[in-house]
Write a protein that holds these residues in place. Structure first.
Motif, PDB file in Angstrom:
ATOM      1  N   ASN A  97     -19.870   3.302 -36.349  1.00  0.00           N
ATOM      2  CA  ASN A  97     -20.568   2.385 -35.446  1.00  0.00           C
ATOM      3  C   ASN A  97     -21.339   1.340 -36.249  1.00  0.00           C
ATOM      4  OD1 ASN A  97     -21.574   1.353 -32.995  1.00  0.00           O
ATOM      5  ND2 ASN A  97     -23.415   2.603 -33.195  1.00  0.00           N
ATOM      6  N   PHE A  98     -22.019   1.789 -37.304  1.00  0.00           N
ATOM      7  CA  PHE A  98     -22.729   0.859 -38.178  1.00  0.00           C
ATOM      8  C   PHE A  98     -21.752  -0.086 -38.879  1.00  0.00           C
ATOM      9  CE2 PHE A  98     -24.125  -0.090 -42.512  1.00  0.00           C
ATOM     10  CZ  PHE A  98     -25.229  -0.870 -42.232  1.00  0.00           C
ATOM     11  N   ALA A  99     -20.652   0.484 -39.414  1.00  0.00           N
ATOM     12  CA  ALA A  99     -19.677  -0.334 -40.155  1.00  0.00           C
ATOM     13  C   ALA A  99     -19.031  -1.380 -39.247  1.00  0.00           C
ATOM     14  CB  ALA A  99     -18.610   0.559 -40.784  1.00  0.00           C
ATOM     15  N   TYR A 100     -18.636  -0.979 -38.046  1.00  0.00           N
ATOM     16  CA  TYR A 100     -18.018  -1.937 -37.129  1.00  0.00           C
ATOM     17  C   TYR A 100     -19.017  -2.996 -36.672  1.00  0.00           C
ATOM     18  CZ  TYR A 100     -13.819   0.948 -36.701  1.00  0.00           C
ATOM     19  OH  TYR A 100     -12.679   1.638 -36.950  1.00  0.00           O
ATOM     20  N   GLY A 101     -20.249  -2.575 -36.405  1.00  0.00           N
ATOM     21  CA  GLY A 101     -21.271  -3.544 -36.001  1.00  0.00           C
ATOM     22  C   GLY A 101     -21.504  -4.585 -37.071  1.00  0.00           C
ATOM     23  N   TRP A 102     -21.539  -4.142 -38.331  1.00  0.00           N
ATOM     24  CA  TRP A 102     -21.718  -5.063 -39.449  1.00  0.00           C
ATOM     25  C   TRP A 102     -20.497  -5.968 -39.591  1.00  0.00           C
ATOM     26  CZ3 TRP A 102     -18.848  -5.720 -43.897  1.00  0.00           C
ATOM     27  CH2 TRP A 102     -19.405  -6.557 -44.868  1.00  0.00           C
ATOM     28  N   ALA A 103     -19.318  -5.364 -39.563  1.00  0.00           N
ATOM     29  CA  ALA A 103     -18.096  -6.111 -39.852  1.00  0.00           C
ATOM     30  C   ALA A 103     -17.777  -7.150 -38.790  1.00  0.00           C
ATOM     31  CB  ALA A 103     -16.919  -5.151 -40.002  1.00  0.00           C
ATOM     32  N   PHE A 104     -18.024  -6.835 -37.535  1.00  0.00           N
ATOM     33  CA  PHE A 104     -17.583  -7.737 -36.480  1.00  0.00           C
ATOM     34  C   PHE A 104     -18.643  -8.737 -36.058  1.00  0.00           C
ATOM     35  CE2 PHE A 104     -14.566  -4.124 -35.708  1.00  0.00           C
ATOM     36  CZ  PHE A 104     -13.487  -4.783 -36.263  1.00  0.00           C
ATOM     37  N   VAL A 108     -16.168 -13.784 -41.633  1.00  0.00           N
ATOM     38  CA  VAL A 108     -15.943 -13.480 -43.049  1.00  0.00           C
ATOM     39  C   VAL A 108     -16.047 -11.979 -43.278  1.00  0.00           C
ATOM     40  CG1 VAL A 108     -16.832 -13.835 -45.380  1.00  0.00           C
ATOM     41  CG2 VAL A 108     -16.781 -15.726 -43.783  1.00  0.00           C
ATOM     42  N   ARG A 109     -16.990 -11.349 -42.636  1.00  0.00           N
ATOM     43  CA  ARG A 109     -17.155  -9.895 -42.755  1.00  0.00           C
ATOM     44  C   ARG A 109     -15.944  -9.167 -42.176  1.00  0.00           C
ATOM     45  NH1 ARG A 109     -23.420  -8.754 -40.954  1.00  0.00           N
ATOM     46  NH2 ARG A 109     -24.400  -9.878 -42.667  1.00  0.00           N
ATOM     47  N   LYS A 110     -15.433  -9.663 -41.072  1.00  0.00           N
ATOM     48  CA  LYS A 110     -14.287  -9.029 -40.420  1.00  0.00           C
ATOM     49  C   LYS A 110     -13.068  -9.018 -41.337  1.00  0.00           C
ATOM     50  CE  LYS A 110     -13.879 -10.039 -36.111  1.00  0.00           C
ATOM     51  NZ  LYS A 110     -13.576 -10.664 -34.822  1.00  0.00           N
ATOM     52  N   VAL A 111     -12.817 -10.148 -41.983  1.00  0.00           N
ATOM     53  CA  VAL A 111     -11.678 -10.242 -42.902  1.00  0.00           C
ATOM     54  C   VAL A 111     -11.891  -9.335 -44.108  1.00  0.00           C
ATOM     55  CG1 VAL A 111     -10.433 -11.809 -44.459  1.00  0.00           C
ATOM     56  CG2 VAL A 111     -11.039 -12.553 -42.148  1.00  0.00           C
ATOM     57  N   TYR A 112     -13.074  -9.353 -44.688  1.00  0.00           N
ATOM     58  CA  TYR A 112     -13.377  -8.516 -45.846  1.00  0.00           C
ATOM     59  C   TYR A 112     -13.230  -7.036 -45.497  1.00  0.00           C
ATOM     60  CZ  TYR A 112     -15.918  -6.802 -49.939  1.00  0.00           C
ATOM     61  OH  TYR A 112     -16.274  -6.146 -51.088  1.00  0.00           O
ATOM     62  N   TYR A 113     -13.767  -6.642 -44.341  1.00  0.00           N
ATOM     63  CA  TYR A 113     -13.688  -5.256 -43.885  1.00  0.00           C
ATOM     64  C   TYR A 113     -12.230  -4.830 -43.712  1.00  0.00           C
ATOM     65  CZ  TYR A 113     -14.322  -1.204 -40.848  1.00  0.00           C
ATOM     66  OH  TYR A 113     -14.269   0.047 -40.309  1.00  0.00           O
ATOM     67  N   ASN A 114     -11.428  -5.681 -43.069  1.00  0.00           N
ATOM     68  CA  ASN A 114     -10.023  -5.342 -42.844  1.00  0.00           C
ATOM     69  C   ASN A 114      -9.246  -5.231 -44.150  1.00  0.00           C
ATOM     70  OD1 ASN A 114      -9.650  -4.959 -40.020  1.00  0.00           O
ATOM     71  ND2 ASN A 114      -9.995  -7.136 -39.731  1.00  0.00           N
ATOM     72  N   ILE A 115      -9.520  -6.098 -45.095  1.00  0.00           N
ATOM     73  CA  ILE A 115      -8.840  -6.019 -46.393  1.00  0.00           C
ATOM     74  C   ILE A 115      -9.216  -4.722 -47.108  1.00  0.00           C
ATOM     75  CG2 ILE A 115      -8.766  -7.039 -48.712  1.00  0.00           C
ATOM     76  CD1 ILE A 115      -8.958  -9.789 -47.336  1.00  0.00           C
ATOM     77  N   THR A 116     -10.502  -4.377 -47.084  1.00  0.00           N
ATOM     78  CA  THR A 116     -10.958  -3.158 -47.753  1.00  0.00           C
ATOM     79  C   THR A 116     -10.346  -1.916 -47.122  1.00  0.00           C
ATOM     80  OG1 THR A 116     -13.047  -4.226 -48.319  1.00  0.00           O
ATOM     81  CG2 THR A 116     -13.002  -1.836 -48.416  1.00  0.00           C
ATOM     82  N   ILE A 117     -10.409  -1.811 -45.806  1.00  0.00           N
ATOM     83  CA  ILE A 117      -9.891  -0.628 -45.113  1.00  0.00           C
ATOM     84  C   ILE A 117      -8.382  -0.517 -45.249  1.00  0.00           C
ATOM     85  CG2 ILE A 117      -9.580   0.405 -42.814  1.00  0.00           C
ATOM     86  CD1 ILE A 117     -12.308   0.872 -44.058  1.00  0.00           C
ATOM     87  N   THR A 118      -7.682  -1.639 -45.159  1.00  0.00           N
ATOM     88  CA  THR A 118      -6.228  -1.608 -45.299  1.00  0.00           C
ATOM     89  C   THR A 118      -5.823  -1.172 -46.701  1.00  0.00           C
ATOM     90  OG1 THR A 118      -5.981  -3.333 -43.637  1.00  0.00           O
ATOM     91  CG2 THR A 118      -4.110  -2.968 -45.096  1.00  0.00           C
ATOM     92  N   GLY A 119      -6.484  -1.715 -47.710  1.00  0.00           N
ATOM     93  CA  GLY A 119      -6.187  -1.315 -49.089  1.00  0.00           C
ATOM     94  C   GLY A 119      -6.437   0.162 -49.323  1.00  0.00           C
ATOM     95  N   LEU A 120      -7.539   0.659 -48.804  1.00  0.00           N
ATOM     96  CA  LEU A 120      -7.872   2.077 -48.954  1.00  0.00           C
ATOM     97  C   LEU A 120      -6.854   2.950 -48.221  1.00  0.00           C
ATOM     98  CD1 LEU A 120      -9.828   4.250 -49.940  1.00  0.00           C
ATOM     99  CD2 LEU A 120     -11.176   3.847 -47.885  1.00  0.00           C
ATOM    100  N   SER A 121      -6.471   2.568 -47.019  1.00  0.00           N
ATOM    101  CA  SER A 121      -5.497   3.343 -46.247  1.00  0.00           C
ATOM    102  C   SER A 121      -4.137   3.391 -46.945  1.00  0.00           C
ATOM    103  CB  SER A 121      -5.330   2.741 -44.852  1.00  0.00           C
ATOM    104  OG  SER A 121      -6.547   2.760 -44.164  1.00  0.00           O
ATOM    105  N   VAL A 122      -3.718   2.269 -47.503  1.00  0.00           N
ATOM    106  CA  VAL A 122      -2.444   2.227 -48.223  1.00  0.00           C
ATOM    107  C   VAL A 122      -2.508   3.129 -49.454  1.00  0.00           C
ATOM    108  CG1 VAL A 122      -0.953   0.725 -49.613  1.00  0.00           C
ATOM    109  CG2 VAL A 122      -1.738  -0.019 -47.360  1.00  0.00           C
ATOM    110  N   ALA A 123      -3.611   3.081 -50.188  1.00  0.00           N
ATOM    111  CA  ALA A 123      -3.752   3.926 -51.380  1.00  0.00           C
ATOM    112  C   ALA A 123      -3.704   5.407 -51.019  1.00  0.00           C
ATOM    113  CB  ALA A 123      -5.052   3.590 -52.108  1.00  0.00           C
ATOM    114  N   VAL A 124      -4.418   5.805 -49.983  1.00  0.00           N
ATOM    115  CA  VAL A 124      -4.426   7.215 -49.571  1.00  0.00           C
ATOM    116  C   VAL A 124      -3.040   7.646 -49.106  1.00  0.00           C
ATOM    117  CG1 VAL A 124      -5.313   8.806 -47.820  1.00  0.00           C
ATOM    118  CG2 VAL A 124      -6.880   7.320 -49.045  1.00  0.00           C
ATOM    119  N   ALA A 125      -2.372   6.806 -48.305  1.00  0.00           N
ATOM    120  CA  ALA A 125      -1.035   7.144 -47.829  1.00  0.00           C
ATOM    121  C   ALA A 125      -0.048   7.275 -48.986  1.00  0.00           C
ATOM    122  CB  ALA A 125      -0.550   6.087 -46.839  1.00  0.00           C
TER     123      ALA A 125
END
Length: 193
Positions: A97-104, A108-125
């Motif tokens: 809830n905190f992360a989404y509130g900050w990101a959205f 600029v925050r939304k794009v940065y958040y999406n890049i970070t989460i996508t990169g992390l998800s790809v690495a874990v997968a």
């Protein structure tokens, strides 16, 4: 955004076109319009996906009953499990809830958040998929020795701790880059100018 141009509607549309599954199931996800509709969806999700922990809990309850434990002692196991899951899900929900509130709050925050989460998800997968694929190949083809024995002997619990560490490290590094790289100031200035 790199050219200094910014259209919030176009950015929102681009962010909503997330991958193949979203294109296939997008109309179903858009059918949830009220917060109370998430509860039945969560119930279906919980019924459909039995985790290894839940299966282990059921096995433990069954063997405890066979060992002669009283029924009320056996019922403590699911209650403790549910309490632990509730605690961790609440902590996770609060953090997200905190992360989404900050990101959205800003584009600029939304794009940065999406890049970070996508990169992390790809690495874990990639990590989990590679380990599973290699261990399956080694088992089916009878490969042994050196690397194959090491891969076959990997403990998934240890890998889970490693992945949790990756999440924490990724968030710390992303926050440090955001803070000391002054990304919001740079991109906001480029968009406004």
């Amino acid at each position: 955004m790199r050219r200094g141009e910014y259209d919030e509607a176009a950015l929102e549309e681009q962010l909503n076109n997330r991958g193949l599954l979203n294109r296939v199931f997008g109309r179903f996800t858009r059918s949830i319009t009220k917060s109370w509709q998430m509860y039945p969806l969560g119930m279906l999700f919980g019924l459909g996906f039995d985790t290894a922990t839940e299966v282990a809990l059921l096995v433990l309850a069954g063997t405890s009953a066979a060992a002669g434990l009283p029924w009320y002692a056996i019922l403590c196991l699911p209650v403790i499990f549910a309490a632990g899951m509730s605690l961790l899900d609440t902590i996770d929900g609060s953090f997200m809830n905190f992360a989404y509130g900050w990101a959205f709050s800003k584009p600029v925050r939304k794009v940065y958040y999406n890049i970070t989460i996508t990169g992390l998800s790809v690495a874990v997968a990639l990590i989990i998929g590679t380990i599973e694929l290699l261990s399956l190949l080694a088992q089916q083809l009878g490969w042994s020795g050196g690397v194959w024995d090491w891969i076959g002997g990997l403990d998934l619990n240890v890998i889970g701790f490693f992945i949790v560490g990756m999440f924490v490290a990724t968030w710390v590094v992303a926050l440090l880059i955001w803070r000391f790289g002054r990304i919001e100031e740079k991109w906001s200035a480029a968009l406004e100018g």
